[in-house]
Design an enzyme around this catalytic site. Structure first.
Site, PDB file in Angstrom:
ATOM      1  CD  GLN A  21      -2.430  -7.598   0.413  1.00  0.00           C
ATOM      2  OE1 GLN A  21      -1.805  -6.879  -0.339  1.00  0.00           O
ATOM      3  NE2 GLN A  21      -1.832  -8.514   1.163  1.00  0.00           N
ATOM      4  CG  ASP A  57      -2.731  -0.832   5.069  1.00  0.00           C
ATOM      5  OD1 ASP A  57      -1.535  -0.690   4.740  1.00  0.00           O
ATOM      6  OD2 ASP A  57      -3.685  -0.563   4.308  1.00  0.00           O
ATOM      7  CG  HIS A  84      -5.487  -4.163  -2.055  1.00  0.00           C
ATOM      8  ND1 HIS A  84      -5.244  -4.548  -3.365  1.00  0.00           N
ATOM      9  CD2 HIS A  84      -4.259  -4.071  -1.457  1.00  0.00           C
ATOM     10  CE1 HIS A  84      -3.939  -4.687  -3.541  1.00  0.00           C
ATOM     11  NE2 HIS A  84      -3.320  -4.405  -2.409  1.00  0.00           N
ATOM     12  CB  CYS A 119      -1.435  -5.311   2.679  1.00  0.00           C
ATOM     13  SG  CYS A 119      -1.477  -3.583   3.206  1.00  0.00           S
ATOM     14  NE  ARG A 162      -1.891  -0.805  -6.523  1.00  0.00           N
ATOM     15  CZ  ARG A 162      -1.115  -1.192  -5.513  1.00  0.00           C
ATOM     16  NH1 ARG A 162      -0.087  -0.449  -5.152  1.00  0.00           N
ATOM     17  NH2 ARG A 162      -1.354  -2.311  -4.881  1.00  0.00           N
ATOM     18  NE  ARG A 204      -1.447  -9.183  -3.296  1.00  0.00           N
ATOM     19  CZ  ARG A 204      -1.279  -7.914  -3.705  1.00  0.00           C
ATOM     20  NH1 ARG A 204      -0.458  -7.109  -3.053  1.00  0.00           N
ATOM     21  NH2 ARG A 204      -1.978  -7.424  -4.725  1.00  0.00           N
TER      22      ARG A 204
HETATM   23  N1   CP Z   1       0.323  -4.875  -0.740  1.00  0.00           N
HETATM   24  C1   CP Z   1       0.432  -4.209  -1.893  1.00  0.00           C
HETATM   25  O1   CP Z   1      -0.522  -4.025  -2.665  1.00  0.00           O
HETATM   26  O2   CP Z   1       1.697  -3.759  -2.149  1.00  0.00           O
HETATM   27  P1   CP Z   1       2.127  -2.798  -3.342  1.00  0.00           P
HETATM   28  O3   CP Z   1       1.550  -1.436  -3.059  1.00  0.00           O
HETATM   29  O4   CP Z   1       3.629  -2.807  -3.318  1.00  0.00           O
HETATM   30  O5   CP Z   1       1.586  -3.356  -4.630  1.00  0.00           O
HETATM   31  N1  NVA Z   2      -3.998   1.166   2.345  1.00  0.00           N
HETATM   32  C1  NVA Z   2      -2.789   1.144   1.550  1.00  0.00           C
HETATM   33  C2  NVA Z   2      -2.564  -0.216   0.975  1.00  0.00           C
HETATM   34  C3  NVA Z   2      -1.293  -0.374   0.192  1.00  0.00           C
HETATM   35  C4  NVA Z   2      -1.113  -1.746  -0.367  1.00  0.00           C
HETATM   36  C5  NVA Z   2      -2.860   2.197   0.458  1.00  0.00           C
HETATM   37  O1  NVA Z   2      -3.906   2.305  -0.196  1.00  0.00           O
HETATM   38  O2  NVA Z   2      -1.877   2.918   0.286  1.00  0.00           O
END
Ligand code: CP
Ligand code: NVA
Length: 332
Positions: free
Chosen positions: A138, A232, A135, A273, A108, A318
């Site tokens: 997700q 989001d 992502h 998400c 990540r 998830r």
């Molecule tokens: N939705 C999601 O990816 O959540 P986190 O940032 O908590 O992993």
């Molecule tokens: N768009 C958000 C998604 C988090 C799961 C981010 O990248 O912070």
């Protein structure tokens, strides 16, 4: 031919066929059933995975950890400050080292090119746990959640993404909807619409699957007869604090409200998400309320807490779907 994803990396959904995506969603349902029935599924016993996080996480990290343990694997977590990658060691070298020790690598972080480079050098499957652009894990959870609510299947359903329609989640939704023959609507201001080349790619895919991709700046028109309304955060991880003022100015009109939900079908669901700013019970939420007088951001608290909101099913899914991704790519 039966689907096999053995040995593949999971970097973005553009790399997968509709059949492969549907296979992962099916596996997700199957793993959920096994978990709820208490059927052990330590199918990957003896393997080890590493989770490389350059950004924070609750759901993705916990999903990979619990899924890894349930599948019988050893799990190592490297936090944003906990590895040499990027600072003292290149991405290619890090990939080659981790690939010698682990059977799979989750990443990540920032640019999509980083996760692509990790996969090029690791020699083991690499899973994208969120980049600036995409992502994908997700999406498998989101589609599984949609199928739980619409057992007839996702094909033909209308999904509207409201808000920052050029972020990682919006991009991935556009891809998955196109792949699965859904009608995707990006609803946001002109400044926050998805990149033209990705829209063009997704429209070409949708032309093959019977889906569609539409850009719409009017929330009421966008949400008319929708089956799924999705939003989001307005500022994603890695973006500077300074963009808040501009985003609030551009995106306030695109908050998911009761009025917006009323435009959708009566059985429409709300997805996010997460994490979500639906009240001021977070330090960021409280700070934004103090600085800008905004107490609910991308979604009204009443919508977030409504019966139509399936966000906690989505969060749970998830874990089941990340299990599916790891199992599909590591088995065999
Ligand atoms: N939705 C999601 O990816 O959540 P986190 O940032 O908590 O992993
Ligand atoms: N768009 C958000 C998604 C988090 C799961 C981010 O990248 O912070």
């Amino acid at each position: 031919m039966p689907v096999s994803l053995s040995g593949r990396s999971f970097l973005k959904l553009l790399d997968f066929t509709p059949e492969e995506i549907r296979y992962l969603i099916r596996l997700g349902h199957e793993f959920k059933r096994m978990k709820l029935e208490g059927t052990p599924h330590r199918h990957l016993k003896g393997k080890n995975i590493v989770l490389l996080f350059e950004k924070t996480s609750t759901r993705t990290r916990c999903s990979f950890e619990v899924a890894g343990h349930d599948l019988g694997m050893g799990v190592t977590y490297l936090d944003p400050a906990g590895s040499q990658m990027g600072k003292k060691e290149s991405i290619a070298d890090t990939a080659r080292v981790l690939g010698r020790m682990f059977d799979g690598i989750e990443y990540r972080g920032y640019g999509q090119e980083i996760v692509e480079e990790l996969a090029e050098y690791a020699g083991v499957p690499v899973w994208n746990g969120l980049t600036t652009e995409f992502h994908p894990t997700q999406m498998i959870a989101d589609l599984m959640t949609i199928e739980e609510q619409f057992p007839q299947g996702a094909r033909g359903l209308k999904l509207v993404f409201m808000g920052d329609a050029q972020n990682n989640v919006a991009n991935s939704l556009m891809v998955v909807c196109a792949k699965l023959g859904m009608h995707f609507v990006a609803c946001g201001p002109a400044e926050q619409m998805p990149a033209a080349d990705l829209v063009e790619t997704c429209r070409a895919i949708a032309a093959e699957t019977g889906g569609s991709v539409t850009l719409e700046e009017d929330p009421m028109a966008a949400c008319k007869d929708a089956n799924v309304i999705y939003t989001d955060v307005w500022v994603s991880m890695g973006e500077p604090d300074e963009v808040w003022a501009e985003r609030i100015k551009h995106l306030e009109k695109f908050r998911v409200t009761k009025e917006v939900m009323a435009m959708a079908n009566p059985d429409a669901i709300f997805l996010h998400c997460l994490p979500a700013f639906h009240d001021t019970n977070t330090t960021t939420g409280a700070d934004i309320a103090k600085r800008f007088g905004v107490t609910e951001m991308e979604v009204e608290d009443d919508v977030f807490e409504s019966k139509q909101s399936k966000v906690f099913d989505e969060a749970e899914n998830r874990m089941h779907t990340i299990k599916a991704v790891m199992y599909a790519t590591l088995c065999g």
